[in-house]
Design a protein around this motif. Structure first.
Motif, PDB file in Angstrom:
ATOM      1  N   GLN A  82       9.302   0.323  35.280  1.00 53.24           N
ATOM      2  CA  GLN A  82      10.731   0.060  35.437  1.00 53.24           C
ATOM      3  C   GLN A  82      10.996  -1.450  35.424  1.00 53.24           C
ATOM      4  N   PRO A  83      11.473  -1.979  34.303  1.00 55.44           N
ATOM      5  CA  PRO A  83      11.782  -3.412  34.262  1.00 55.44           C
ATOM      6  C   PRO A  83      12.906  -3.761  35.244  1.00 55.44           C
ATOM      7  N   ARG A  84      12.996  -5.041  35.553  1.00 57.89           N
ATOM      8  CA  ARG A  84      14.030  -5.494  36.475  1.00 57.89           C
ATOM      9  C   ARG A  84      15.378  -5.641  35.766  1.00 57.89           C
ATOM     10  N   ALA A  85      15.342  -6.198  34.557  1.00 61.87           N
ATOM     11  CA  ALA A  85      16.587  -6.587  33.864  1.00 61.87           C
ATOM     12  C   ALA A  85      16.741  -5.829  32.555  1.00 61.87           C
ATOM     13  N   ASP A  86      17.980  -5.745  32.093  1.00 62.53           N
ATOM     14  CA  ASP A  86      18.243  -5.252  30.749  1.00 62.53           C
ATOM     15  C   ASP A  86      17.915  -6.333  29.725  1.00 62.53           C
ATOM     16  N   ALA A  88      18.525  -8.436  26.285  1.00 62.25           N
ATOM     17  CA  ALA A  88      19.776  -9.026  25.786  1.00 62.25           C
ATOM     18  C   ALA A  88      20.541  -8.049  24.890  1.00 62.25           C
ATOM     19  N   MET A  91      22.378  -5.585  27.020  1.00 64.66           N
ATOM     20  CA  MET A  91      23.576  -6.221  27.576  1.00 64.66           C
ATOM     21  C   MET A  91      24.661  -6.343  26.513  1.00 64.66           C
ATOM     22  N   ASP A 172      16.301 -12.992  14.073  1.00 65.44           N
ATOM     23  CA  ASP A 172      16.926 -13.623  15.249  1.00 65.44           C
ATOM     24  C   ASP A 172      18.443 -13.494  15.291  1.00 65.44           C
ATOM     25  N   PRO A 175      19.220 -10.959  19.460  1.00 66.16           N
ATOM     26  CA  PRO A 175      18.227 -11.628  20.313  1.00 66.16           C
ATOM     27  C   PRO A 175      17.168 -10.654  20.846  1.00 66.16           C
ATOM     28  N   VAL A 177      15.161 -11.159  23.413  1.00 69.98           N
ATOM     29  CA  VAL A 177      14.853 -11.336  24.838  1.00 69.98           C
ATOM     30  C   VAL A 177      14.773  -9.960  25.500  1.00 69.98           C
ATOM     31  N   LYS A 180       9.532  -5.969  24.162  1.00 66.24           N
ATOM     32  CA  LYS A 180       8.077  -6.180  24.222  1.00 66.24           C
ATOM     33  C   LYS A 180       7.622  -6.763  22.892  1.00 66.24           C
ATOM     34  N   THR A 207      27.498  -8.757  17.977  1.00 64.42           N
ATOM     35  CA  THR A 207      27.200 -10.171  17.788  1.00 64.42           C
ATOM     36  C   THR A 207      28.419 -11.060  17.977  1.00 64.42           C
ATOM     37  N   ALA A 208      29.589 -10.453  18.167  1.00 63.79           N
ATOM     38  CA  ALA A 208      30.832 -11.218  18.207  1.00 63.79           C
ATOM     39  C   ALA A 208      31.017 -12.016  16.913  1.00 63.79           C
ATOM     40  N   ARG A 209      30.592 -11.412  15.803  1.00 66.10           N
ATOM     41  CA  ARG A 209      30.749 -12.024  14.475  1.00 66.10           C
ATOM     42  C   ARG A 209      31.533 -11.036  13.606  1.00 66.10           C
TER      43      ARG A 209
ATOM     44  N   TYR B  78      14.997 -12.089  41.884  1.00 66.12           N
ATOM     45  CA  TYR B  78      13.657 -11.609  41.531  1.00 66.12           C
ATOM     46  C   TYR B  78      12.685 -11.698  42.712  1.00 66.12           C
ATOM     47  N   TRP B  81       9.469  -9.667  42.907  1.00 64.68           N
ATOM     48  CA  TRP B  81       9.316  -8.967  41.619  1.00 64.68           C
ATOM     49  C   TRP B  81       7.871  -9.042  41.124  1.00 64.68           C
ATOM     50  N   PRO B 181      12.625 -16.182  29.331  1.00 63.04           N
ATOM     51  CA  PRO B 181      13.304 -17.096  28.413  1.00 63.04           C
ATOM     52  C   PRO B 181      14.521 -17.758  29.061  1.00 63.04           C
ATOM     53  N   ARG B 184      15.412 -19.547  23.649  1.00 59.40           N
ATOM     54  CA  ARG B 184      14.188 -19.186  22.928  1.00 59.40           C
ATOM     55  C   ARG B 184      13.796 -20.163  21.828  1.00 59.40           C
ATOM     56  N   GLN B 283      22.582 -15.418  26.465  1.00 61.67           N
ATOM     57  CA  GLN B 283      21.921 -14.163  26.120  1.00 61.67           C
ATOM     58  C   GLN B 283      20.737 -13.894  27.044  1.00 61.67           C
ATOM     59  N   TRP B 287      21.902 -10.295  31.831  1.00 59.93           N
ATOM     60  CA  TRP B 287      21.837  -9.278  32.882  1.00 59.93           C
ATOM     61  C   TRP B 287      22.075  -9.906  34.254  1.00 59.93           C
ATOM     62  N   PRO B 312      29.809 -18.189  18.092  1.00 60.95           N
ATOM     63  CA  PRO B 312      28.761 -18.084  17.061  1.00 60.95           C
ATOM     64  C   PRO B 312      28.816 -19.256  16.080  1.00 60.95           C
TER      65      PRO B 312
END
Lengths: 414, 414
Positions: A82-86, A88, A91, A172, A175, A177, A180, A207-209, B78, B81, B181, B184, B283, B287, B312
């Protein structure tokens, strides 16, 4: 299943609620996923968000960190992790109003050992990999949108095998981030949906693009480069047929179809993908290899046994060749508006033991260029066969615009 | 404290055991860290490894994942963590035989809100940031080696303030897999040690690139470019004095000291660091910002409040300017053998409320060029003041070779 754009339109109009759109996905998942096995984990309930993707249930490949769902990496080593954060991208999905439908099955660490997922067109055929669950869930119409990643061909290939549309955007653009890593110079997030139109809509929202929600291109006078990736072994005849079919459709619509052989530097770059990935994967999976080698699945274990023999000099040379290749690619792709080539070497393999072959995807991943596939036709075994568009780095909107024009021709010709 | 190379030599000779070398570090940490507060967490016992760094106790900045020590990111968000896997750099340390002495204090998420660490030369002065614990622990002689990261100036600046040697190698020479990160395109791992000689020895061991353990350069005829980073506000007089002192020493030893003003494109690139970092940090910490904004420390919170307004288009423009800047830098640095410039704008700030200023480090982080500092002199407040060497991308060995020659002159002149 409604399209992403149609969900957005109806939710915005008040024709349906975001909740109702999510319930539709949820009930399809309930009905079909027992067989399809596209999902690795799912939330208790799908809660609607707010934004352009409200009501859109999105699958997220299970190598992508989520703060409220486990992230198993397709491996027993991370079972229940279970990771801590979402991440990017998660999000970004939430910020755009999408709802995470669940984590989708991945091959272990996004390599070649098959995931449990089935191809929606034939349960004995491979769904491809590594983003197997994302491709199958979208192609089967369980969800309108899913996130995958590509290091060799792990977005375009499973989409082509399962019959989904997919984009691997420019390196890229999305993102990584919280994803894995497997090979940090190659790892690229991508989207799967039912159509190029949905891919553009979703990519713009994430992407807000807004320019990525590109209007359909005019094919009149469009310079469509046709390339057969001569540096790789030829595909099955059905893939050549698909390439000619889309070229003919484009030509009839006024495009100039120009055969473009790849410059010699790209054959070198194609080969450089190997040592570059080998070196970086050895680093990315160093802890897993040193501490849990026996728990790695056989293909990945054998791969890492070899990959770790890569030397710094081989890696540096691969980076130099890739850099030269990117310069050559930029100029070469500049001679046409967009390139069309094979998406995969054939129909999905007639076995669950292989995820297929990324040889028509690897070069573009290394070059960082946008790649897009949409469904076209069926092959001799009744499975999807399609083509792939490739654009210059950063020209994602153009690739989407041309894909939208081509998919309209495909629908009209069907 | 023995040097890294001396520990390696004695362990290899059998003069001391690796365990004895670790005990030496352990007892220094026990004696001093209560005041210094360089460590965030430490293992129960230091267990020796095998390899060129056997017996070397290494501090690891607490934004770097460790499988058997918590990774707190300098933030309550964290606290406690526990990552699943070791970061690639931690695996590289272990593979080389080093022992993790503990996690070193970092500013929250490596931004500007101070860590609890003290400057070993003056407990009321800043140790700098963000790699505060790594710099202080090495400068105080608790450990012979530590790992930091730099996004603006977070390796070179705290090393300069605390009086340690440090290298920020070429971008991506050390893999950032498993490092939290911040931005990045900028995040770069670096090393801190007592001398350039140790930096070269350790960097070679960690990368399997023996050429990084470079022999001392000959200064006779060396073209030493002298640059004042004219695009940034001038530093305190002591920094100018340090620059002139090292230039004079090099000149007396036969080097040609050539004043080199930065091309105009580098002033543009210097400014591009801001929007590029802003976009990527938004980014990377999406979270944390969305879910724990109130738990973020004030400088980071205010920064992200602003950074998220980056568009952007501003980000894309910053990337274009950076790319042009890298081309110009490559040619410009090619006119000399190595560049010497300011390491920091002055002595460490006389306050614990600020981590100082990265204005003489940011451009080089964005350009990806290797940077190295070694201790030189004391300023008017009795705190370390030094200089920074900068080399072409990939010319890490050359920078190390020149730094070794200069540090010999510094010792001889002392």
């Amino acid at each position: 299943m409604l399209s992403v754009r149609e969900i957005a339109r109806r939710v915005a109009n008040g024709e349906i609620s975001a909740q109702a759109a999510l319930v539709e996905s949820e009930s399809r998942i309930e009905a079909r996923d027992g067989e399809l096995r596209a999902f690795a984990s799912r939330p208790q309930a799908l809660v609607p968000g707010e934004g352009p993707l409200a009501g859109v249930a999105c699958g997220v490949k299970d190598i992508i960190d989520t703060a409220d769902l486990p992230t198993g990496m397709g491996s027993s080593i991370y079972e229940g992790w279970q990771p801590r954060a979402d991440a990017a991208i998660v999000m970004a999905l939430k910020a755009a109003g999408a709802t995470i439908a669940g984590k989708t099955q991945t091959t272990a660490f996004a390599f070649l050992d098959p995931a449990p997922t089935r191809n929606p067109h034939d349960p004995t055929a491979s769904p491809g990999g590594s983003s197997a669950g994302s491709a199958a869930a979208v192609a089967a119409g369980l969800i309108p949108l899913a996130i995958g990643t590509q290091t060799g061909g792990s977005v375009i290939r499973p989409a082509a095998y399962c019959g989904a549309a997919a984009i691997k955007p420019s390196y890229d653009l999305l993102p990584t981030v919280g994803v894995k890593p497997y090979s940090r110079s190659l790892d690229t997030l991508g989207l799967m949906a039912a159509s190029a139109d949905d891919l553009g809509f979703a990519l713009a929202a994430l992407t807000a693009r807004p320019e990525l929600d590109a209007a359909e291109a005019s094919l009149e006078g469009l310079r469509l480069g046709l390339n057969r990736q001569e540096f790789a072994e030829a595909p099955e005849p059905a893939c050549e047929e698909a390439l000619q079919r889309i070229a003919a459709l484009a030509g009839q619509a006024g495009a100039s179809v120009i055969e473009r052989a790849a410059p010699a530097e790209l054959a070198d770059a194609y080969k450089a993908h190997g040592p570059l990935q080998d070196w970086e994967a050895t680093q990315a999976l160093g802890w897993e290899y040193a501490n849990h080698r026996d728990a790695l699945p056989p293909k990945l274990r054998a791969y890492l046994d070899q990959a770790r023999l890569t030397t710094p000099a081989q890696y540096d040379e691969a980076r130099r060749v890739a850099r030269r290749g990117r310069h050559v690619t930029e100029a070469w792709l500049g001679e046409v508006d967009v390139l069309v080539t094979y998406a995969a070497p054939g129909e999905a393999p007639a076995t669950l033991a292989s995820t297929g072959d990324s040889r028509f995807n690897r070069l573009w991943t290394l070059m960082g260029t946008p790649c897009l596939t949409v469904p076209l036709m069926r092959g001799p075994r009744g499975l999807p066969v399609s083509f792939q568009l490739v654009g210059r780095f950063g020209a994602d909107a153009q690739v989407i615009a041309v894909a939208k024009a081509l998919e309209r021709l495909i629908v009209a010709a069907a």
